[in-house]
Scaffold this motif. Structure first.
Motif, short mmCIF file in Angstrom:
data_model
loop_
_atom_site.label_atom_id
_atom_site.label_comp_id
_atom_site.label_asym_id
_atom_site.label_seq_id
_atom_site.Cartn_x
_atom_site.Cartn_y
_atom_site.Cartn_z
N SER A 1 1.66 -12.52 -0.87
CA SER A 1 0.80 -11.44 -1.36
C SER A 1 0.17 -10.68 -0.19
CB SER A 1 -0.28 -12.00 -2.28
OG SER A 1 -1.04 -13.00 -1.61
N ASP A 2 -0.10 -11.39 0.91
CA ASP A 2 -0.66 -10.73 2.10
C ASP A 2 0.34 -9.72 2.66
OD1 ASP A 2 -2.99 -12.16 1.94
OD2 ASP A 2 -2.38 -13.69 3.40
N MET B 1 0.84 -1.19 0.00
CA MET B 1 0.00 0.00 0.00
C MET B 1 0.88 1.25 0.00
SD MET B 1 -2.67 1.35 2.89
CE MET B 1 -3.62 -0.17 2.90
N GLN C 1 2.69 -8.19 0.98
CA GLN C 1 2.83 -7.09 0.04
C GLN C 1 1.65 -6.13 0.08
OE1 GLN C 1 3.76 -8.72 -3.82
NE2 GLN C 1 5.47 -9.92 -3.02
N SER C 2 0.52 -6.60 0.59
CA SER C 2 -0.65 -5.72 0.69
C SER C 2 -0.64 -4.86 1.95
CB SER C 2 -1.94 -6.56 0.66
OG SER C 2 -2.03 -7.37 1.82
N ARG D 1 5.04 -3.34 6.97
CA ARG D 1 5.86 -4.39 6.36
C ARG D 1 7.36 -4.08 6.43
NH1 ARG D 1 4.78 -3.91 -0.07
NH2 ARG D 1 6.90 -4.68 -0.26
#
Length: 443
Positions: free
Chosen positions: A152-153, A1, A155-156, A162
């Motif tokens: 992918s979680d 994000m 990266q979101s 993160r």
């Protein structure tokens, strides 16, 4: 994000209103900070910004710091582009501004006013550091290989969630904003270190050589005052350095680390130019193991390159370090001591080849990360952890030589794979030499 890239701060007597300007969303939500109640909310933009507000452009919120007088809002007011990685802009913080919630200091005593002024002066000194970097779209705190190995979680997640917390220097002052998930787009993680992006066009192909050094927030301090390891396994002067070679949709990286010798020692400053190091009489093994457990988990196999003198005042460091390594009996650690000053005295820099020859099998085994047209062809399986006493001059020399050798290899392999096709047409039988000449001429 991604994080909001460009904002406008509107200041009224009662509120700070921060309005996102960039982006495709019309009338994005406003971040509103009540200067009296100190409440922070996200509000719909219903035209509540008064015409009388004092407005200024800002490029990010560093965070909120509470001093004697009350909370202060720390803002990025000027930035400079240092280039792009994978098409995402990287910024250097040029100027910051510290804005007080309170409009006067009449509620403070003279002593409190003096203390608050002193703390603000210290804060300004820190913020004036030239080497703060951030990106609103790229995670500067992770290596390319770590980013590739995420879900992918992951990266979101928001950038501040993160980020590798070892390298987020504003994590403390971001807490008030970060604890409200809806404010994530206003939270930029800021890294201290160095980002150098050198871009050239060769045969109509854009090539970038990128160097990122990430300074760790743990056990931070100045020379002589902070040395060695703490009980949690954090060491002074820990830096992760990533070398990246990028050509269009092809990219590769090589990672090294440096850090103070992970035993308990000190070097108290006195009138001597170089005060003698002193090893403390205590158990070093537990902290050593904590340090390398994390190193191995994060980077893989470790080769410790210790460049301190093996005679004289530094001898105690080498002796204790080697003893602790032997006691640890960790199969993922190999120790390579090299008395830099003795071996290279009288400007005999050619003798560094002795060390490089010893390290070459490890360098070949570790490899490097290579992503060719979105497919990963190589990964790095270990790192060289280099140290001297300060982790500066001697360490710089050896890390530069190891980086140069790997850069040669990356160029040659890239040409063979046609990953770096911009040099393929000019490569002759002596591929390595030709590639290097081209890269040097491009600077």
């Amino acid at each position: 994000m991604a994080v909001h890239d460009f904002l406008k701060l509107h200041i009224t007597s009662e509120k700070f209103i921060i309005e996102p300007i960039s982006g495709s969303v019309n009338n994005p939500d406003l971040l509103v900070i009540d200067r009296i109640s100190q409440e922070i909310t996200l509000q719909k933009n219903n035209g509540q910004i008064p015409a009388s507000a004092i407005s200024k452009n800002i490029y990010g919120i560093v965070g909120i710091l509470r001093l004697v007088a009350g909370p202060y809002l720390i803002l990025v007011t000027e930035r400079k582009s240092v280039g792009a990685i994978a098409g995402k802009h990287i910024w250097n913080v040029v100027k910051t501004e510290v804005v007080s919630y309170t409009r006067s200091l009449t509620h403070l005593t003279e002593t409190q006013v003096a203390l608050n002024k002193r703390y603000l002066s210290l804060l300004d000194t820190v913020l004036d550091t030239e080497n703060f970097y951030f990106s609103t779209t790229y995670d500067l705190t992770h290596t390319l290989q770590r980013l590739y190995n995420t879900s992918s979680d992951f990266q979101s997640l928001a950038l501040h969630e993160r980020a590798d917390q070892r390298f987020v220097w504003n994590s403390h002052v971001l807490r008030e904003l970060a604890q409200q998930p809806e404010l994530s787009k206003f939270c930029i993680p800021i890294m201290l270190g160095n980002v150098s992006i050198n871009t050239s066009t060769i045969n109509n192909h854009e090539v970038s050589y990128i160097l990122i050094s990430r300074r760790c927030i743990y056990r931070a301090g100045t020379r002589f005052n902070v040395r060695g390891v703490d009980q949690q396994g954090h060491v002074a002067n820990f830096v992760e350095t990533e070398q990246i070679l990028q050509c269009e949709d092809n990219i590769c990286s090589f990672v090294q680390t440096r850090g103070s010798i992970p035993i308990f020692w000190k070097q108290k400053a006195d009138l001597k130019r170089l005060p003698n190091p002193v090893v403390l009489d205590t158990d070093h093994l537990s902290a050593f193991q904590k340090h390398f457990d994390h190193q191995i988990y994060t980077y893989g196999r470790q080769v410790i390159v210790n460049l301190v003198n093996q005679e004289g005042p530094e001898k105690c460091l080498e002796n204790t370090f080697s003893q602790v390594i032997t006691s640890a009996q960790n199969k993922n650690i190999r120790y390579e001591p090299f008395d830099f000053h003795k071996e290279c005295k009288k400007m005999r820099w050619d003798r560094l080849t002795i060390l490089l020859d010893r390290l070459e099998p490890d360098r070949k085994q570790f490899g490097y990360f290579l992503q060719h047209r979105n497919k990963v062809n190589k990964t790095q399986s270990g790192v060289f952890r280099t140290n001297c006493v300060d982790c500066l001059d001697r360490t710089n020399v050896v890390q530069s030589l190891l980086a140069s050798l790997t850069l040669h290899e990356q160029c040659v392999v890239g040409v063979k794979m046609n990953a770096f096709s911009m040099v393929a047409c000019t490569v002759t039988s002596d591929a390595q030499t030709q590639v290097l000449i081209i890269l040097v001429r491009s600077q």
